[in-house]
Design an enzyme around this catalytic site. Structure first.
Site, PDB file in Angstrom:
ATOM      1  CD  GLU A 278      -3.252   0.240   1.950  1.00 53.64           C
ATOM      2  OE1 GLU A 278      -4.317  -0.547   2.171  1.00 53.64           O
ATOM      3  OE2 GLU A 278      -2.962   0.721   3.055  1.00 53.64           O
ATOM      4  CE  LYS A 414     -12.645   1.185   0.608  1.00 51.32           C
ATOM      5  NZ  LYS A 414     -11.567   2.148   1.369  1.00 51.32           N
TER       6      LYS A 414
HETATM    7  O1  PA5 Z   1      -3.884   1.283   5.681  1.00 48.23           O
HETATM    8  C1  PA5 Z   1      -5.039   1.524   5.447  1.00 48.23           C
HETATM    9  O2  PA5 Z   1      -5.396   2.789   5.351  1.00 48.23           O
HETATM   10  C2  PA5 Z   1      -6.124   0.494   5.311  1.00 48.23           C
HETATM   11  O3  PA5 Z   1      -5.957  -0.820   5.174  1.00 48.23           O
HETATM   12  C3  PA5 Z   1      -7.332   0.904   6.137  1.00 48.23           C
HETATM   13  O4  PA5 Z   1      -6.588   0.614   7.530  1.00 48.23           O
HETATM   14  C4  PA5 Z   1      -8.331  -0.199   6.140  1.00 48.23           C
HETATM   15  O5  PA5 Z   1      -8.947   0.286   4.822  1.00 48.23           O
HETATM   16  C5  PA5 Z   1      -9.425   0.159   7.246  1.00 48.23           C
HETATM   17  O6  PA5 Z   1      -9.623   1.280   7.418  1.00 48.23           O
HETATM   18  P1  PA5 Z   1     -10.609   2.040   8.730  1.00 48.23           P
HETATM   19  O7  PA5 Z   1      -9.555   2.101   9.766  1.00 48.23           O
HETATM   20  O8  PA5 Z   1     -10.967   3.573   8.123  1.00 48.23           O
HETATM   21  O9  PA5 Z   1     -11.756   1.335   8.828  1.00 48.23           O
END
Ligand code: PA5
Length: 426
Positions: A278, A414
């Site tokens: 990521e 999404k």
């Molecule tokens: O690293 C990230 O930003 C994502 O993996 C989020 O942690 C994940 O999508 C969960 O998001 P949230 O904590 O807003 O539910």
């Protein structure tokens, strides 16, 4: 605590060529002048963490440990991977911990959710809902379902005492709900993104419920923070790993396989994959993070690694001291011809398998191997390792010239999904 060995990394460039660039980027990180600099809270967190909140995490965890059989950790991505990585790496896959940790809110699988509902039918449970945005659909759906089960089983008032929210300090649907309902609440700091959040309440609360020493974990991270606050590439092994990744990407390798020799480290690999994937995979750049658990996967992927197309290099995380070991018994009949190993330990065999594999992959297969040795996978060692990889990731991604701290690409699916689901306004 950690040693990086690049003798099998097959680097075609000298590390020292990057000395100046690394020193500059060290300052960019430290002075918070780079892209995504509003998400650098993790850099000082191991010493600047909220001390009052840590005490509360520990005391609420102790209370939950007294009261329940199961803690449902409801979160996805950065909101659960780190906790699960720590809990499995430290407690193993068949933990004797009093409270079982079950992960929900990380899937739309109706099969999985139904199985968890059935499993907790006759068990006392609590829920820790973890979401920074407070609006993640997988997490919200699961929370709605399990909150309703808790309220039906315990009554609204008692259920309230078994629900803990970990979320933004002021905004989002989960924060609003937690305030309205009076749930115990922990905060996800504004300047720490999901994949960098395991040492905040996001990870620490479930980890504490699992009976793990979270103070030792933070201490490990604090010591790593001090150790790697060193601009000199020639002495900073965290930066050496980051630079080796950079050189191997330039040599054309498209994938990095994170290899461990412990089944209970599979979730550490998942955490690592999110961290690097990521952070780095954007602007059509980045190395694909993938993983293998050896020797298990040597019996499936081993052929490809040894002789298949040369797309990947390996980063092998070795743990010097196993949490437990056992001796191979002698057998007078020796029908399996294993007596040559009698008296040796299983970990000894595991380490020899690792040594032989690194040699085979590197020297016969031509597959570069970066080897990272971690002394021990306990709470301290886990915290130390987390900081090592977090900092290596940030530096490595800055070397690539992209922002390590955003994730614009995760919104695309999404949007489509919401349209298909008929979400108002989508
Ligand atoms: O690293 C990230 O930003 C994502 O993996 C989020 O942690 C994940 O999508 C969960 O998001 P949230 O904590 O807003 O539910």
């Amino acid at each position: 605590m950690i040693k990086v060995n690049l003798s099998n990394a097959l680097l075609k460039e000298d590390l020292s060529n990057y000395k100046d660039q690394v020193a500059t980027l060290h300052n960019v990180l430290k002075d918070k002048t780079g892209a995504g600099n509003d998400f650098l809270g993790w850099m000082d967190w191991p010493v600047d963490y909220d001390k009052e909140e840590l005490e509360r995490i520990i005391s609420v965890a102790a209370k939950i440990r007294e009261e329940v059989d199961v803690l449902l950790v409801c979160g996805i991505g950065g909101s659960y991977l780190g906790a699960r990585a720590a809990i499995e790496a430290i407690n193993g896959l068949f933990p004797t911990n009093k409270v079982q940790i079950i992960y929900v809110g990380n899937t739309f699988s109706s099969n999985y959710i139904s199985q968890v509902i059935e499993y907790i039918k006759d068990k006392e449970f609590a829920i820790n809902c973890i979401s920074k945005s407070g609006t993640t659909t997988e997490t919200s759906i699961a929370f709605r379902i399990f909150k309703e089960i808790a309220e039906e089983r315990y009554g609204k008032e008692k259920a309230r005492e078994r629900i803990i929210a970990t979320t933004d300090k002021e905004k989002g649907a989960l924060k609003t709900l937690a305030t309205n309902m009076g749930y115990e609440t922990f905060v996800i700091p504004d300047d720490i993104g999901g994949r960098y959040s395991v040492l905040t309440a996001v990870g620490l609360f479930p980890i504490a419920v699992a009976g793990i020493d979270v103070r030792a974990m933070l201490q490990g991270a604090a010591d790593a923070r001090a150790k790697y606050d060193d601009p000199d590439l020639m002495t900073n092994e965290c930066y050496q790993y980051a630079t080796a990744r950079h050189i191997l990407a330039k040599q054309g390798y498209k994938a990095e396989m994170f290899v461990t020799y412990e089944l209970q480290l599979a979730m550490v690999a998942e955490w690592w994959k999110q961290l690097f994937g990521e952070s780095e995979g954007k602007e059509n750049k980045g190395t694909l993070p993938t993983s293998g658990t050896f020797s298990t996967d040597l019996h499936s992927l081993g052929q490809f690694i040894q002789e298949g197309s040369k797309v990947l290099y390996e980063t092998v995380l070795r743990i010097e001291k196993p949490q437990s070991d056992l001796e191979i018994p002698s057998d007078p009949d020796n029908l399996d011809n294993l007596n040559y190993l009698a008296g040796k330990t299983v970990d000894y065999v595991n380490k020899k398998a690792c040594e032989g594999t690194i040699d085979a992959h590197t020297n016969v297969g031509g597959v570069p191997n970066i080897v990272i040795d971690l002394e021990k996978m306990d709470a301290y060692g886990f915290g130390y390792m987390v900081f090592f990889f977090e900092k290596a990731c940030a530096l490595s991604v800055y070397m690539l010239g992209v922002n390590p701290f955003n994730q614009p690409g995760v919104e695309v699916y999404k949007k489509n999904m919401f349209k298909l689901l008929g979400k108002p306004g989508a």
